[in-house]
Motif scaffolding. Sequence first.
Motif, PDB file in Angstrom:
ATOM      1  N   UNK A 229       0.833  -1.219   0.000  1.00 39.11           N
ATOM      2  CA  UNK A 229       0.000   0.000   0.000  1.00 39.11           C
ATOM      3  C   UNK A 229       0.863   1.263   0.000  1.00 39.11           C
ATOM      4  N   UNK A 230       1.958   1.231   0.748  1.00 41.95           N
ATOM      5  CA  UNK A 230       2.747   2.473   0.853  1.00 41.95           C
ATOM      6  C   UNK A 230       3.514   2.750  -0.442  1.00 41.95           C
ATOM      7  N   UNK A 231       3.814   1.706  -1.175  1.00 37.03           N
ATOM      8  CA  UNK A 231       4.427   1.906  -2.493  1.00 37.03           C
ATOM      9  C   UNK A 231       3.444   2.673  -3.379  1.00 37.03           C
ATOM     10  N   UNK A 232       2.177   2.225  -3.423  1.00 38.79           N
ATOM     11  CA  UNK A 232       1.156   2.919  -4.221  1.00 38.79           C
ATOM     12  C   UNK A 232       0.997   4.367  -3.759  1.00 38.79           C
ATOM     13  N   UNK A 244       9.308   4.646 -13.278  1.00 34.59           N
ATOM     14  CA  UNK A 244      10.222   5.766 -13.024  1.00 34.59           C
ATOM     15  C   UNK A 244      11.230   5.452 -11.917  1.00 34.59           C
ATOM     16  N   UNK A 245      10.910   4.460 -11.080  1.00 32.74           N
ATOM     17  CA  UNK A 245      11.786   4.144  -9.936  1.00 32.74           C
ATOM     18  C   UNK A 245      12.991   3.339 -10.429  1.00 32.74           C
ATOM     19  N   UNK A 246      14.191   3.853 -10.139  1.00 26.39           N
ATOM     20  CA  UNK A 246      15.406   3.137 -10.566  1.00 26.39           C
ATOM     21  C   UNK A 246      15.800   2.045  -9.579  1.00 26.39           C
ATOM     22  N   UNK A 265       5.933  -3.503  -7.320  1.00 28.79           N
ATOM     23  CA  UNK A 265       6.472  -2.406  -8.146  1.00 28.79           C
ATOM     24  C   UNK A 265       6.799  -2.864  -9.565  1.00 28.79           C
ATOM     25  N   UNK A 266       6.648  -4.159  -9.833  1.00 24.67           N
ATOM     26  CA  UNK A 266       7.089  -4.768 -11.104  1.00 24.67           C
ATOM     27  C   UNK A 266       8.560  -4.484 -11.358  1.00 24.67           C
ATOM     28  N   UNK A 267       9.338  -4.417 -10.291  1.00 24.65           N
ATOM     29  CA  UNK A 267      10.776  -4.171 -10.430  1.00 24.65           C
ATOM     30  C   UNK A 267      11.509  -5.509 -10.432  1.00 24.65           C
TER      31      UNK A 267
END
Length: 324
Positions: A229-232, A244-246, A265-267
């Motif tokens: 939730x906090x990522x969103x 956009x997150x590296x 984050x699909x990272x």
Amino acid sequence: MSGRYARILGTGSYLPETVMTNHDLELLVETSDEWITQRTGIKKRHIAGPGEDTSDLALAAARQALEAAGRRAADLDLIVMATTTPDRVFPSTACLLQQKLGVHGCAAFDVQAVCTGFIYALAVADNFIRAGQATLALVVGAETLSRLIDWTDRSTCVLFGDGAGAVVLEAATAPGVYSTQLHADGDYADLLTVPYGVSQGYDRLRQGEAYIEMRGNEVFRMAVNTLGRIVDETLEHNGIARSDVDWLVPHQANHRIIEATARKLSLPMARVVVTVHEHANTSAASIPLALDVAVRDGRIRRGELLLMEAFGGGFTWGSALVRY
Ligand code: ACO
């Protein structure tokens, strides 16, 4: 974008010399390297020596961060220390660190938010700088959690370690720190706690019987959901996309929690800084430790966008979006 922001000038970290491996723990409790590795990702942890205090760990990390920043301790106008394992009841560990740094006069205080402590401390320093009340700030996360561990309890003793990490923040005309998100819910106080202190159960504390107690399964579930939730919330607040997150620089508690947040984050894991296998859960120290490792080994470069997040006792949770 114009205004006043806080920018990370330099990072530093420190791990005590003594290393305790999973195999060492096999000699203390009924556990195995395989169980610990599969469930947590942890392979070893560092343990502070006798007489090596939280402020000593903090001092080593702070000196490195100041050197990397090219600034002198005497130029600091703020020291914020995140710790759950202070040297003393008082004065604050920040004041003891200030003394060890040999500087005088600047504001210095501790922040207590357990594993989210570094994010809270960073948020405090960021807001001091934005408000114009500080220009050069030292933010440290340092812990000697080994002193709060029951070495006969296999459900907790395999999880934690000692260490310190630090950043030097300076006022700048561009971010730097874009935003910090802080939350807490004291209803969950008993799920992860050392339930003795000065005004509650002081006798137990004096007898050296105050240990970390945790309902691991429930903490795990809450951590995964809350961090998602906090990522969103962080992405929405800043109007940015996941892509956009590296780098994700997460609190290092358990590689399964870290992987769940990266999936959210699909990272790919190649863009996630993971150090938990090296030093276990160092609570407030773990994010600045991970950040420093990835800066020094050249993974994180100037101009890249970092998402830091943490969850811990309280419960507390928080995040920071930072351009390095
Ligand atoms: N070695 C071997 N077996 C163990 C150990 C151990 N060290 N610890 C527990 N077990 C056993 C349990 O007794 C249980 O046995 P049983 O099935 O016979 O009853 C079995 O392993 C499974 O136990 P669970 O607690 O269900 O195991 P789980 O998969 O949940 O993993 C863990 C436990 C690693 C603690 C996990 O719940 C976790 O990581 N929780 C988050 C806790 C955390 O990270 N807290 C730190 C602060 S909060 C934060 O930083 C996010």
